[in-house]
Design a protein around this motif. Structure first.
Motif, PDB file in Angstrom:
ATOM      1  N   ILE A 291       0.842  -1.204   0.000  1.00 32.66           N
ATOM      2  CA  ILE A 291       0.000   0.000   0.000  1.00 32.66           C
ATOM      3  C   ILE A 291       0.873   1.249   0.000  1.00 32.66           C
ATOM      4  O   ILE A 291       0.618   2.203  -0.747  1.00 32.66           O
ATOM      5  CB  ILE A 291      -0.947  -0.001   1.220  1.00 32.66           C
ATOM      6  N   ASN A 292       1.914   1.243   0.826  1.00 32.57           N
ATOM      7  CA  ASN A 292       2.828   2.373   0.888  1.00 32.57           C
ATOM      8  C   ASN A 292       3.499   2.600  -0.465  1.00 32.57           C
ATOM      9  O   ASN A 292       3.653   3.736  -0.910  1.00 32.57           O
ATOM     10  CB  ASN A 292       3.878   2.122   1.971  1.00 32.57           C
ATOM     11  N   SER A 293       3.890   1.534  -1.138  1.00 28.89           N
ATOM     12  CA  SER A 293       4.541   1.694  -2.442  1.00 28.89           C
ATOM     13  C   SER A 293       3.565   2.235  -3.489  1.00 28.89           C
ATOM     14  O   SER A 293       3.943   3.051  -4.328  1.00 28.89           O
ATOM     15  CB  SER A 293       5.152   0.372  -2.904  1.00 28.89           C
ATOM     16  N   MET A 294       2.318   1.795  -3.439  1.00 26.54           N
ATOM     17  CA  MET A 294       1.318   2.314  -4.390  1.00 26.54           C
ATOM     18  C   MET A 294       1.053   3.800  -4.151  1.00 26.54           C
ATOM     19  O   MET A 294       0.894   4.572  -5.110  1.00 26.54           O
ATOM     20  CB  MET A 294       0.002   1.526  -4.268  1.00 26.54           C
ATOM     21  N   VAL A 295       1.025   4.207  -2.896  1.00 24.03           N
ATOM     22  CA  VAL A 295       0.834   5.625  -2.572  1.00 24.03           C
ATOM     23  C   VAL A 295       2.017   6.443  -3.071  1.00 24.03           C
ATOM     24  O   VAL A 295       1.849   7.531  -3.642  1.00 24.03           O
ATOM     25  CB  VAL A 295       0.616   5.815  -1.053  1.00 24.03           C
ATOM     26  N   ARG A 296       3.236   5.921  -2.896  1.00 28.53           N
ATOM     27  CA  ARG A 296       4.424   6.639  -3.358  1.00 28.53           C
ATOM     28  C   ARG A 296       4.442   6.770  -4.880  1.00 28.53           C
ATOM     29  O   ARG A 296       4.795   7.824  -5.411  1.00 28.53           O
ATOM     30  CB  ARG A 296       5.690   5.919  -2.891  1.00 28.53           C
TER      31      ARG A 296
ATOM     32  N   LYS B 288      10.388   9.444  -5.537  1.00 27.64           N
ATOM     33  CA  LYS B 288       9.224   8.792  -4.925  1.00 27.64           C
ATOM     34  C   LYS B 288       8.693   7.670  -5.824  1.00 27.64           C
ATOM     35  O   LYS B 288       8.310   6.619  -5.340  1.00 27.64           O
ATOM     36  CB  LYS B 288       8.111   9.807  -4.640  1.00 27.64           C
TER      37      LYS B 288
ATOM     38  N   THR C  29       1.809   6.735  -6.916  1.00 29.21           N
ATOM     39  CA  THR C  29       0.735   7.655  -7.304  1.00 29.21           C
ATOM     40  C   THR C  29       1.111   9.105  -7.001  1.00 29.21           C
ATOM     41  O   THR C  29       0.940   9.990  -7.854  1.00 29.21           O
ATOM     42  CB  THR C  29      -0.563   7.291  -6.563  1.00 29.21           C
ATOM     43  N   ALA C  30       1.627   9.350  -5.812  1.00 26.20           N
ATOM     44  CA  ALA C  30       2.004  10.717  -5.439  1.00 26.20           C
ATOM     45  C   ALA C  30       3.160  11.222  -6.303  1.00 26.20           C
ATOM     46  O   ALA C  30       3.160  12.375  -6.742  1.00 26.20           O
ATOM     47  CB  ALA C  30       2.386  10.778  -3.967  1.00 26.20           C
TER      48      ALA C  30
ATOM     49  N   SER D  70       1.892  11.980  -9.826  1.00 27.01           N
ATOM     50  CA  SER D  70       1.051  13.185  -9.795  1.00 27.01           C
ATOM     51  C   SER D  70       1.909  14.444  -9.707  1.00 27.01           C
ATOM     52  O   SER D  70       1.682  15.413 -10.438  1.00 27.01           O
ATOM     53  CB  SER D  70       0.097  13.134  -8.601  1.00 27.01           C
TER      54      SER D  70
ATOM     55  N   GLY E 134       8.741   3.618  -4.829  1.00 24.31           N
ATOM     56  CA  GLY E 134       7.552   2.782  -4.898  1.00 24.31           C
ATOM     57  C   GLY E 134       7.756   1.559  -5.773  1.00 24.31           C
ATOM     58  O   GLY E 134       7.251   0.474  -5.477  1.00 24.31           O
TER      59      GLY E 134
END
Length: 84
Positions: free
Chosen positions: A8-13, A47, A15-16, A19, A51
């Protein structure tokens, strides 16, 4: 180098990072005089890379500093003077 962040942390990184990278690229393309700062572009690319490989250097340093090397837990003793 083994992974030290979760899925989950890697997917957030990812995506962020993508973006931020998209925003900075569009911002730099619209206004030529107001180019994006190269450091921000490098941080957003970092980032994305963190990820993808699921390894964060800052997390590794924190985990290294927070673990005890000798296996002996030391207590923090407070010497508080007691007035009687």
């Amino acid at each position: 180098m083994k992974p030290n962040i979760g899925i989950i942390n890697s997917m957030v990184r990812i995506t962020a990072g993508l973006s931020m990278l998209t925003y900075l690229t569009i911002r730099g393309a619209r206004k030529e005089c107001d180019s994006s700062h190269p450091l921000l572009i490098m941080l957003s690319a970092l980032k994305v890379a963190e990820g993808i490989v699921r390894f964060c250097p800052l997390t590794a340093v924190y985990e290294e500093m927070s673990t005890e090397k000798d296996g002996i837990e030391q207590s923090w003793q407070q010497n508080i003077p007691q007035d009687q």
